[in-house]
Scaffold this motif. Structure first.
Motif: not given
Ligand SMILES: Cc1cc2nc3c(=O)[nH]c(=O)nc-3n(C[C@H](O)[C@H](O)[C@H](O)COP(=O)(O)O)c2cc1C
Ligand code: FES
Lengths: 426, 164
Positions: B92-107
């Motif tokens: 969701s939005i707050s995690c997305y705003l702080r790079g959550g999506e990029e980090l999930r890709e690395k994961l």
């Protein structure tokens, strides 16, 4: 000076603030003792709560004293007090900390509310992911029972009251009060048609009052210090203190308990200002379901119902999502639209179909395949959801998006015309 | 029906469910459906089967369809095998705003699995979830019952390496 931590967070600085010893040493359960002894009567409590001008902290801002007055305490039969700790609106994380740091204020608040409305049983609906907060709360219930504050014939008063927990299992919609009731009843969480309202037909068909965690946890202090004290902390139409959850692009995200009417600028400063030395671009002031405000409007507003409404948004649950000047508004809206599409309960066609439609269109735009008519289509679909659904979820799905299109339309247009964001260098 | 789940609701599983049944009025056993499903899932490597849902229905005196409805409505019930550690990744939005999506890709890259899949050794699976109500600690994930906040590539990988 910004006043902080005068209510729900007043014990947070203490080690073991969750412990009954700490709570009692700081005046905890004194109000409850007065209530069960008959010193404080239900009608007086309702008057005091009305005078405090506290409005529901769950998002809708309904006056709490008025809500309690809808219940007929003397009517025969079981009644229930239910606490809404489902906390699933993106940007909201305050109730989690009430459970972790001040669970006894919630126990006491629920007990008092139960007494006022004539409910001998209470349920706290905690979202299932909150395992640690649940454990802390469960411990608080056990401690309160051992101390004789809960259970049968409380402190020799003849009054019985006990508390239970119901754990959610991953459904934002269960924060809607009638979906929450369905969920406790062991069903899928689909909102009920209203009326009848929970005060006449609630949990198991019995009269029920539902309040948010922060609302209930505020009650002991309101009654200890008086409704006037609470009201005077805030501003017109907004009594007291409020927990603001500040997240997004700030240096020091977190929960801040400040007085209603605190300037947004001061709150932003408490949260450490914008990260990476950047500038503020936009703010969602009340959680994902409220309108996006551009920086210039946000920087002028104060954190209370009227001021935020004047700026063009809503205080909601006090969930302040901060976006810096590098934020791609279209992608942010795509993220939000995914949330509503995922969380729609599927009951009303405009919401079930419309949220998916919005998400697919925003995905198409972000993927560089937007069509010139898409902006009009976003508005059209939003308009067809708004007001045509049983609960607030469908409306919520359109509010932030509609405001983002209004204030940042050029970003949507750029995506559609160039296939990329205004921040992409080609 | 696999024989290993025959009479699943007995012993400790039954005791745990019974404790929840006691939290509701006597004539409202159905209210324990959600906790019962959670407990059964926890004791069955993290996922439900039709057979298990049927047993919950029978135990609580519910129609099987009513239990299927609950089990498929709420996001936390799984209907496919999951990893020993299921990583619930906030989308969701707050995690997305702080790079959550990029980090999930690395994961995904590190574990060699996509979101929704289980790693070959069965140790990890990744599940996308919506706001976990801890946005002040974004980006975050939940593994088992624990929240892990303020994740960075370094802290996340260290965390995973430490899991047995
Ligand atoms: C989709 C949706 C989600 C909601 N989620 C929550 C929630 O997580 N917590 C909450 O207290 N209220 C939530 N509400 C508001 C509740 O329906 C209800 O108004 C509130 O719990 C009443 O308590 P209050 O008067 O103390 O604010 C939600 C409403 C809607 C429409
Ligand atoms: S947005 Fe990730 S926890 Fe709320």
């Amino acid at each position: 000076m910004v006043y902080q931590n005068e209510n729900c967070f007043r014990l947070n600085h203490l080690e073991n603030s969750w412990d009954i010893e700490t709570y009692v040493a700081n005046g905890g359960y004194e109000v409850w003792k007065k209530v069960v002894s008959g010193e404080l009567e239900p009608a007086d409590i309702i008057e005091e709560v009305k005078e405090s001008n506290i409005r529901g902290r769950g998002g809708a801002g309904f006056p709490t004293g008025l809500k309690w007055s809808f219940m007929n305490r003397e009517a025969p039969g079981q009644k229930y007090i239910v606490c809404n700790s489902d906390e699933g609106e993106p940007g909201t994380f305050k109730d989690r900390d009430i459970h972790r740091y001040n669970p006894h204020a919630l126990v006491e608040g629920m007990a008092i509310a139960g007494y006022v409305i004539g409910a001998s049983q209470g349920y706290n609906y905690i979202r299932g992911e909150f395992w640690e907060p649940y454990q802390v709360f469960k411990n608080a219930i056990n401690q309160a029972r051992e101390a004789g504050f809960l259970g049968k014939d409380i402190l020799g008063s003849g009054w019985d009251f006990d508390l239970h927990v119901h754990l959610g299992a991953g459904a934002y919609i269960c924060g809607e009060e009638t979906a929450l009731i369905e969920s406790i009843e062991g069903k899928k969480g689909q909102p009920r048609f209203k009326p009848p309202f929970p005060a006449s037909y609630g949990l198991y068909g019995k009269p029920t009052t539902i309040n948010n965690t922060e609302t209930l946890a505020s009650i002991p202090m309101i009654l200890a210090k008086g409704g006037k004290w609470f009201n005077d902390l805030g501003v017109k139409n907004a009594g007291g203190t409020k927990l603001y959850s500040v997240s997004g692009h700030v240096n020091n995200p977190g929960n801040f308990e400040v007085r209603m009417g605190t300037p947004f600028k001061d709150l932003l400063e408490l949260a450490g200002g914008i990260w990476k030395g950047r500038q503020l671009k936009a703010v969602i002031p009340g959680g994902a379901s409220t309108a996006v405000l551009p920086a210039e409007k946000a920087l002028e507003m104060n954190m209370d119902y009227d001021s935020i409404a004047k700026a063009g948004s809503f205080l909601g649950a006090g969930s302040v999502i901060i976006m810096d000047d590098q934020t791609d508004m279209v992608k942010a809206m795509k993220n939000l639209s995914h949330f509503y599409w995922d969380e729609s309960c599927g009951q009303c066609t405009p919401c079930r179909e419309g949220t998916g439609w919005l998400y697919r269109m925003l995905t198409r735009i972000v993927d560089g395949k937007g069509r010139p008519e898409d902006i009009a289509a976003l508005k059209d679909v939003s308009g067809k959801i708004m007001g045509n659904v049983i609960c607030g979820l469908g409306d919520a799905a359109t509010i932030a998006l509609t405001s983002a299109v209004e204030h940042f339309e050029h970003e949507f247009v750029h995506y559609i015309e160039h296939g990329c964001s205004i921040y992409d260098r080609t | 029906m696999s024989s290993s789940t025959e009479n699943f609701i007995q012993g400790e599983v039954k005791e745990r469910i019974d404790r929840w049944i006691a939290e509701y009025p006597e004539d409202q056993r159905q209210s324990a459906c959600m906790p019962a499903l959670r407990i059964v899932q926890e004791c069955h490597d993290g996922y439900l089967t039709t057979d298990l849902m049927d047993q919950v229905a029978e135990y609580l005196g519910m129609a099987p369809i009513a239990v299927y409805e609950v089990a498929t409505f709420y996001g936390n019930y799984n209907h496919q095998p999951v990893g020993k550690y299921q990583i619930n990744w906030c989308n969701s939005i707050s995690c997305y705003l702080r790079g959550g999506e990029e980090l999930r890709e690395k994961l995904e890259e590190k574990l060699g699995v996509k979101t929704g899949e289980v790693s070959a050794d069965g140790k990890f699976s990744i599940k996308k979830v919506e706001c976990l109500g801890a946005c002040g600690g974004a980006p975050i994930c939940k593994i088992g019952k624990d929240y892990h906040e303020n994740l960075t590539e370094e802290s996340l990988f260290k965390l995973l390496d430490e899991l047995e």
